[in-house]
Structures are given as C-alpha cells and as structure tokens.
Write a protein that holds these residues in place. Structure first.
Motif, PDB file in Angstrom:
ATOM      1  N   ILE A  24       0.882  -1.173   0.000  1.00  0.00           N
ATOM      2  CA  ILE A  24       0.000   0.000   0.000  1.00  0.00           C
ATOM      3  C   ILE A  24       0.918   1.220   0.000  1.00  0.00           C
ATOM      4  O   ILE A  24       1.631   1.494   0.974  1.00  0.00           O
ATOM      5  CB  ILE A  24      -0.945   0.027   1.221  1.00  0.00           C
ATOM      6  N   MET A  25       0.918   1.904  -1.121  1.00  0.00           N
ATOM      7  CA  MET A  25       1.819   3.052  -1.325  1.00  0.00           C
ATOM      8  C   MET A  25       1.131   4.289  -0.743  1.00  0.00           C
ATOM      9  O   MET A  25       0.414   4.991  -1.444  1.00  0.00           O
ATOM     10  CB  MET A  25       2.059   3.248  -2.822  1.00  0.00           C
ATOM     11  N   ASP A  26       1.361   4.554   0.536  1.00  0.00           N
ATOM     12  CA  ASP A  26       0.612   5.628   1.192  1.00  0.00           C
ATOM     13  C   ASP A  26       1.555   6.738   1.656  1.00  0.00           C
ATOM     14  O   ASP A  26       2.725   6.490   1.951  1.00  0.00           O
ATOM     15  CB  ASP A  26      -0.174   5.051   2.382  1.00  0.00           C
ATOM     16  N   PHE A  68      -1.102  -1.108  -4.514  1.00  0.00           N
ATOM     17  CA  PHE A  68      -2.409  -0.465  -4.443  1.00  0.00           C
ATOM     18  C   PHE A  68      -2.227   0.975  -4.937  1.00  0.00           C
ATOM     19  O   PHE A  68      -1.561   1.790  -4.292  1.00  0.00           O
ATOM     20  CB  PHE A  68      -2.883  -0.466  -2.984  1.00  0.00           C
ATOM     21  N   ALA A  69      -2.789   1.274  -6.085  1.00  0.00           N
ATOM     22  CA  ALA A  69      -2.616   2.605  -6.673  1.00  0.00           C
ATOM     23  C   ALA A  69      -3.838   3.491  -6.455  1.00  0.00           C
ATOM     24  O   ALA A  69      -3.722   4.718  -6.347  1.00  0.00           O
ATOM     25  CB  ALA A  69      -2.344   2.481  -8.164  1.00  0.00           C
ATOM     26  N   PHE A  70      -5.029   2.865  -6.416  1.00  0.00           N
ATOM     27  CA  PHE A  70      -6.250   3.660  -6.274  1.00  0.00           C
ATOM     28  C   PHE A  70      -7.339   2.734  -5.733  1.00  0.00           C
ATOM     29  O   PHE A  70      -7.658   1.719  -6.339  1.00  0.00           O
ATOM     30  CB  PHE A  70      -6.665   4.231  -7.644  1.00  0.00           C
ATOM     31  N   SER A  71      -7.877   3.098  -4.580  1.00  0.00           N
ATOM     32  CA  SER A  71      -8.878   2.212  -3.970  1.00  0.00           C
ATOM     33  C   SER A  71     -10.277   2.578  -4.433  1.00  0.00           C
ATOM     34  O   SER A  71     -10.518   3.694  -4.925  1.00  0.00           O
ATOM     35  CB  SER A  71      -8.801   2.299  -2.440  1.00  0.00           C
ATOM     36  N   ASN A  74     -11.197   5.784  -3.010  1.00  0.00           N
ATOM     37  CA  ASN A  74     -10.463   7.016  -3.348  1.00  0.00           C
ATOM     38  C   ASN A  74     -11.250   7.960  -4.263  1.00  0.00           C
ATOM     39  O   ASN A  74     -10.873   9.132  -4.419  1.00  0.00           O
ATOM     40  CB  ASN A  74      -9.091   6.707  -3.955  1.00  0.00           C
ATOM     41  N   ARG A  77     -12.214  11.451  -2.943  1.00  0.00           N
ATOM     42  CA  ARG A  77     -11.276  12.577  -2.825  1.00  0.00           C
ATOM     43  C   ARG A  77     -11.756  13.771  -3.657  1.00  0.00           C
ATOM     44  O   ARG A  77     -12.593  13.611  -4.544  1.00  0.00           O
ATOM     45  CB  ARG A  77      -9.911  12.129  -3.316  1.00  0.00           C
ATOM     46  N   ARG A 191       3.130  -1.440   4.154  1.00  0.00           N
ATOM     47  CA  ARG A 191       2.374  -0.194   4.043  1.00  0.00           C
ATOM     48  C   ARG A 191       3.269   0.941   4.492  1.00  0.00           C
ATOM     49  O   ARG A 191       3.780   0.945   5.618  1.00  0.00           O
ATOM     50  CB  ARG A 191       1.093  -0.200   4.883  1.00  0.00           C
ATOM     51  N   ARG A 197      -3.230  -0.078   8.871  1.00  0.00           N
ATOM     52  CA  ARG A 197      -4.514  -0.666   8.485  1.00  0.00           C
ATOM     53  C   ARG A 197      -4.426  -1.203   7.072  1.00  0.00           C
ATOM     54  O   ARG A 197      -3.488  -0.894   6.326  1.00  0.00           O
ATOM     55  CB  ARG A 197      -5.651   0.347   8.632  1.00  0.00           C
ATOM     56  N   SER A 199      -7.088  -0.952   4.799  1.00  0.00           N
ATOM     57  CA  SER A 199      -7.829  -0.072   3.882  1.00  0.00           C
ATOM     58  C   SER A 199      -8.433  -0.819   2.698  1.00  0.00           C
ATOM     59  O   SER A 199      -8.349  -0.350   1.547  1.00  0.00           O
ATOM     60  CB  SER A 199      -6.938   1.082   3.398  1.00  0.00           C
TER      61      SER A 199
END
Ligand code: IPE
Ligand code: IPE
Ligand code: MG
Length: 258
Positions: A24-26, A68-71, A74, A77, A191, A197, A199
C-alpha cells in the motif's frame, strides 16, 4: 486452471526472498505537504519510488509485486485530485510500458475498470497486451480495487458459471475467480506512510501474509527501505496455525498437506 496452495489449507513453502510482495503506497499527500507543494506532486514523485521498487524486486528475484494505486474509496477525494490521478495513470502507463517490456516484466491491472474513461482503459489494455508474454516479474497494479469488491465479484462470477455450487462451494471453488488467482498469496505486505490498516486491500489473499508498516512516506521509499522490509520478513516465523515446534520439524520439506 492451476490450483495454488492456500495458506489456510496447506503450508506454503517459505522462501528467503518473498515470492510475492504487496504494497500500500501511502503518504504521497503528506510528503508533498511537508514540502509546501500541492498533494498531487507527491503522487507524481511516487511513480519514481515505484520504478525503483520494481527494479529492486527484479534484482532480488521477487516473482510477484502487487501495488495499491487507487482504492474503490479514493473516488471520494476532491475531484481535481481524482482527475490528476487518472491523467497520471495514463502518462505513467504510456511512459513505462516500453521499459517494462524491455525488462521482461509482465504488467497486469486488477480492479473494476468500468468506472475509468475509454482512454485509460485502452492504455491499460495496451500495456497489458504489450507485456503479456513476459516471463520475469509479474507486476500488478490495483486500480479502483477493493478487497470486498474482489470477493463479491468472484462469488458472482463463480455462481454465474456454476449455479449448482450456491450452497456447497469451497475455498478451492472460489479461488480461481479471485483477482490474483494466478499468483501465490502475498508473503510480505508493506504499508508506507505510518497508518497501520489494510484499507480494503487484498482482504482474502492477505490471510497469512506477514505485515510490515513503516513511517516512511511513499515518495521517500527506496531500495534501502525495501531491503529493510525484506530483512524484517526474514526474521519472522510463519506458523500458519501450527506450533513453533511443528514448523521447525517441517522446515525444508516444502509444501506440507494440512
Ligand atoms: C497514497 O497517498 C496514494 C493514493 C491513495 C492514491 P495519499 O494520497 O493517501 O497520501 P496521504 O495519506 O494523504 O499522505
Ligand atoms: C490506501 O490509502 C489506498 C492506496 C494507497 C491506493 P488511503 O490513503 O486511501 O487509505 P486511508 O483512507 O488512509 O485508509
Ligand atoms: Mg493516504
């Protein structure tokens, strides 16, 4: 369809280098904010971190990298951030597809594409087709993906093909319909960005994955950080429900039946 071992049914082989890493790229927005830049600059910079991680995984012999690029959440937003992310996808796919092709990386995208516009869907398809025959790293980008969506979608697809399974289906019946059905379950989950989490990432597939959280924000994540996460993974004892003594007894024997 090949049957892969399931972490809840068998004990998968534990390799020194994880076969499958999920990330998860956060922290893109916060990285930019710290530098008094608009959030979207963090997303742009994040593409460079991803390029470095893909390279690192290739060099280390990781077989599957899933990010994970876009959930599916998302979309909530601000509209301008969503629009920027969509055009960044198009640009990144156009720019990176040839590089991935040269590097023998097979790109695939998981998630519900129906909400993306025609141009992005076409770019996704083009990049997938260009790299489809590659035999090196399998690099999967989750876009408009949600773990719950994945399970629901799999159940629906399975029942469409096999209505008689409605009241009797097993894990093994469902497995081929899940998004990552051609890959072993992730060994290591990373993450960035400090939140601890999931997500709504790969809820089904992460059942026995080793979890690693770092405060490093995604645009600052690099090869050294990847090595640190893998070093942490290598200290873990993966028990899959067994006792430590049992695990030590079977270590080295490969996949054992439950
Ligand atoms: C992750 O970074 C990228 C996406 C969700 C697209 P964020 O944009 O969530 O960054 P933070 O968490 O707000 O810092
Ligand atoms: C998760 O990050 C999704 C991606 C990285 C694509 P978010 O930033 O959207 O997650 P939450 O909202 O903090 O849980
Ligand atoms: Mg975030």
């Amino acid at each position: 369809m090949t049957k892969l071992p399931s972490s809840t049914r068998t004990i998968p082989e534990v390799a020194k280098v994880p076969r499958h890493i999920a990330i998860i790229m956060d922290g893109n927005g916060r990285w930019a904010k710290q530098r008094f830049m608009p959030r979207v600059m963090g997303h742009q910079r994040g593409v460079e971190s991803l390029r470095e991680v893909v390279k690192g995984c290739r060099e280390l012999g990781v077989e599957y990298l899933t990010v994970f690029a876009f959930s599916s959440e998302n979309w909530r937003r601000p509209a301008d951030e969503v629009t920027f992310l969509m055009s960044l996808f198009v640009k990144a796919l156009e720019r990176e597809a040839r590089r991935l092709q040269r590097e023998n990386v097979r790109l695939q995208i998981i998630g519900d594409r129906s909400r993306f516009d025609d141009k992005l869907r076409q770019c996704m398809l083009d990049a997938e087709q260009l790299t489809a025959a590659n035999t090196g790293l399998t690099f999967t980008v989750a876009a408009n993906y949600g773990g719950r969506w994945d399970v629901m979608h799999a159940v629906q697809a399975m029942l469409r093909e096999h209505p008689a399974l409605a009241s009797t289906f097993t894990e093994e019946d469902l497995q081929p319909y899940l998004s990552m059905s051609d890959a072993p379950e992730p060994d290591l989950f990373i993450r960035t960005g400090g939140e601890q989490r999931i997500s709504n990432f790969m809820l089904w597939q992460l059942a026995y994955t080793e979890l690693y959280f770092t405060d490093t924000l995604w645009p600052a994540f690099n090869r050294a950080e990847l090595d640190k996460a893998i070093a942490s993974y290598q200290t873990r004892e993966r028990r899959f429900g067994r006792t430590s003594e049992q695990v030590q007894e079977i270590t080295g024997k490969g996949v054992a039946d439950a």
